[in-house]
Design a protein around this motif. Structure first.
Motif, mmCIF file in Angstrom:
data_model
loop_
_atom_site.group_PDB
_atom_site.id
_atom_site.type_symbol
_atom_site.label_atom_id
_atom_site.label_comp_id
_atom_site.label_asym_id
_atom_site.label_seq_id
_atom_site.Cartn_x
_atom_site.Cartn_y
_atom_site.Cartn_z
ATOM 1 N N CYS A 41 8.249 5.276 -4.172
ATOM 2 C CA CYS A 41 8.943 5.988 -5.582
ATOM 3 C C CYS A 41 8.998 7.494 -4.673
ATOM 4 C CB CYS A 41 7.048 6.392 -6.341
ATOM 5 S SG CYS A 41 6.224 5.154 -7.267
ATOM 6 N N SER A 42 8.471 7.454 -4.213
ATOM 7 C CA SER A 42 9.640 9.160 -3.606
ATOM 8 C C SER A 42 10.922 8.822 -3.138
ATOM 9 C CB SER A 42 8.854 9.683 -3.135
ATOM 10 O OG SER A 42 9.448 11.130 -2.150
ATOM 11 N N ASP B 286 13.046 7.936 -6.352
ATOM 12 C CA ASP B 286 13.110 9.319 -7.493
ATOM 13 C C ASP B 286 14.601 10.370 -6.045
ATOM 14 O OD1 ASP B 286 12.150 8.317 -8.940
ATOM 15 O OD2 ASP B 286 10.179 9.732 -8.090
ATOM 16 N N SER C 186 9.672 4.038 -11.233
ATOM 17 C CA SER C 186 10.699 5.237 -9.796
ATOM 18 C C SER C 186 12.136 4.231 -10.244
ATOM 19 C CB SER C 186 9.747 4.964 -8.960
ATOM 20 O OG SER C 186 9.842 3.271 -8.196
ATOM 21 N N THR D 74 2.837 2.800 -2.515
ATOM 22 C CA THR D 74 3.122 3.289 -3.948
ATOM 23 C C THR D 74 3.687 4.522 -4.164
ATOM 24 O OG1 THR D 74 2.033 1.365 -5.146
ATOM 25 C CG2 THR D 74 2.820 3.734 -6.052
ATOM 26 N N LYS D 75 3.175 5.345 -3.242
ATOM 27 C CA LYS D 75 3.782 6.687 -3.384
ATOM 28 C C LYS D 75 5.107 6.987 -2.327
ATOM 29 C CE LYS D 75 -0.387 9.383 -4.293
ATOM 30 N NZ LYS D 75 -1.434 9.567 -3.668
ATOM 31 N N VAL D 76 5.063 5.982 -1.394
ATOM 32 C CA VAL D 76 6.323 6.466 -0.590
ATOM 33 C C VAL D 76 7.063 5.525 -0.839
ATOM 34 C CG1 VAL D 76 7.399 5.709 1.432
ATOM 35 C CG2 VAL D 76 4.796 6.274 1.862
ATOM 36 N N LYS E 71 4.052 2.284 -12.392
ATOM 37 C CA LYS E 71 5.144 3.349 -11.353
ATOM 38 C C LYS E 71 5.935 3.292 -9.885
ATOM 39 C CE LYS E 71 0.349 6.277 -11.085
ATOM 40 N NZ LYS E 71 -0.344 6.086 -9.524
ATOM 41 N N ILE E 72 6.137 1.992 -10.018
ATOM 42 C CA ILE E 72 6.718 1.658 -9.030
ATOM 43 C C ILE E 72 7.799 1.060 -9.874
ATOM 44 C CG2 ILE E 72 7.947 -0.650 -7.298
ATOM 45 C CD1 ILE E 72 5.122 -0.439 -5.878
ATOM 46 N N LYS F 38 1.106 -1.509 -0.248
ATOM 47 C CA LYS F 38 0.123 0.030 0.014
ATOM 48 C C LYS F 38 0.648 1.110 -0.119
ATOM 49 C CE LYS F 38 -3.788 -2.729 0.814
ATOM 50 N NZ LYS F 38 -3.619 -3.418 -0.593
ATOM 51 N N HIS G 157 2.193 -2.887 -11.256
ATOM 52 C CA HIS G 157 2.823 -1.418 -10.278
ATOM 53 C C HIS G 157 3.919 -1.011 -10.961
ATOM 54 C CE1 HIS G 157 1.257 -3.253 -7.092
ATOM 55 N NE2 HIS G 157 1.572 -4.658 -6.759
#
Length: 144
Positions: free
Chosen positions: A28-29, A32, A96, A24-26, A92-93, A22, A90
């Motif tokens: 990916c950040s 990056d 990244s 993904t945003k963390v 997006k992952i 859950k 996934h």
């Protein structure tokens, strides 16, 4: 300065109803922010092949070939299908991961009990190819 980041147990699966990742945003950040001099060690269970469906290789059955490698649990062909589901689900992952590699970060994938499918050479090659297609530098991706 050389920086090492050791992360593990993301359990990124290719099956929506069984996927428990859950963040993904963390992730990916975090990826990056990685660049030249950074090494990210994925210390096992990055992916969850055990929670990703596969299909039996019916051609192998008809030819009398073994269905799976007893140490891995499924055939390389089925592992490749599962990896395709994981990378698709996934995207997006994986983008990244590719950006981090493109920025000079090294990515090291250590095999865990849920991503033992990474022992297949073809699975490693498919993962590297997928990441390179997204812009990664192949030399920055290793397996251990």
């Amino acid at each position: 300065m050389q920086q090492y980041y050791i992360v593990s147990d993301f359990h990124i699966a290719g099956r929506k109803e069984l996927n428990d990742f859950k963040a993904t945003k963390v992730l990916c950040s975090f990826m990056d922010e990685r660049n030249d001099g950074d090494t990210v060690v994925f210390n096992g269970d990055t992916f969850d092949f055990a929670q990703t469906p596969d299909e039996p290789d019916w051609n192998a059955i008809q030819c009398g070939l073994p269905l799976q490698d007893p140490t891995i649990g499924r055939s390389q062909k089925d592992s490749l299908k599962a990896l395709n589901l994981i990378t698709t689900f996934h995207a997006k992952i994986f983008k990244s991961f590719a950006r981090a590699s493109c920025n000079g970060a090294r990515l090291v994938f250590i095999v865990g009990n849920h991503d033992v499918d990474l022992l297949w050479r073809g699975v490693q090659e498919m993962l590297v190819t997928h990441l390179v297609d997204l812009g990664a530098i192949a030399e920055n991706i290793k397996f251990g």
